[in-house]
Design a protein around this motif. Sequence first.
Motif: not given
Length: 135
Positions: A70-75, A79-81
Amino acid sequence: MIGYVLDESLLHHYAFGDNVAVGAIAALDSRSYRLCVPAVTLVYAQAGLSADQCAELNGVIANLDSMAIADLGDIWHITDMAGVLAEMGRDSAASAAHVVAVAKRLEWPILTCDRSSWHELEHGRLEIIEVADGD
């Protein structure tokens, strides 16, 4: 589809060849459960490991069809993190925040080798499952 989000302790135990962690991943994979490894958590789990241990951990993640990063490729994932990190307190580990954000998004339980590290977050909104001998 049923799955689990793996936390830093489980990944770290796996890298050290812990039979419980290795067995849990093998058993879940053999039953076609999905396993998700948050990228930030993988960074923390690999910190301080030898090159061979990192290669072993990377190998299982890359070669098991049941595992995904699970990457952080989606903005919106970022924001969720960030929201989870704000809830937990900015001094909390980004590793744990990424696990929680992914678990909430996927609605999957967190699989750990150290349930006590999740004590403060376990008040009903997250399912935490500890793997131990005999599981």
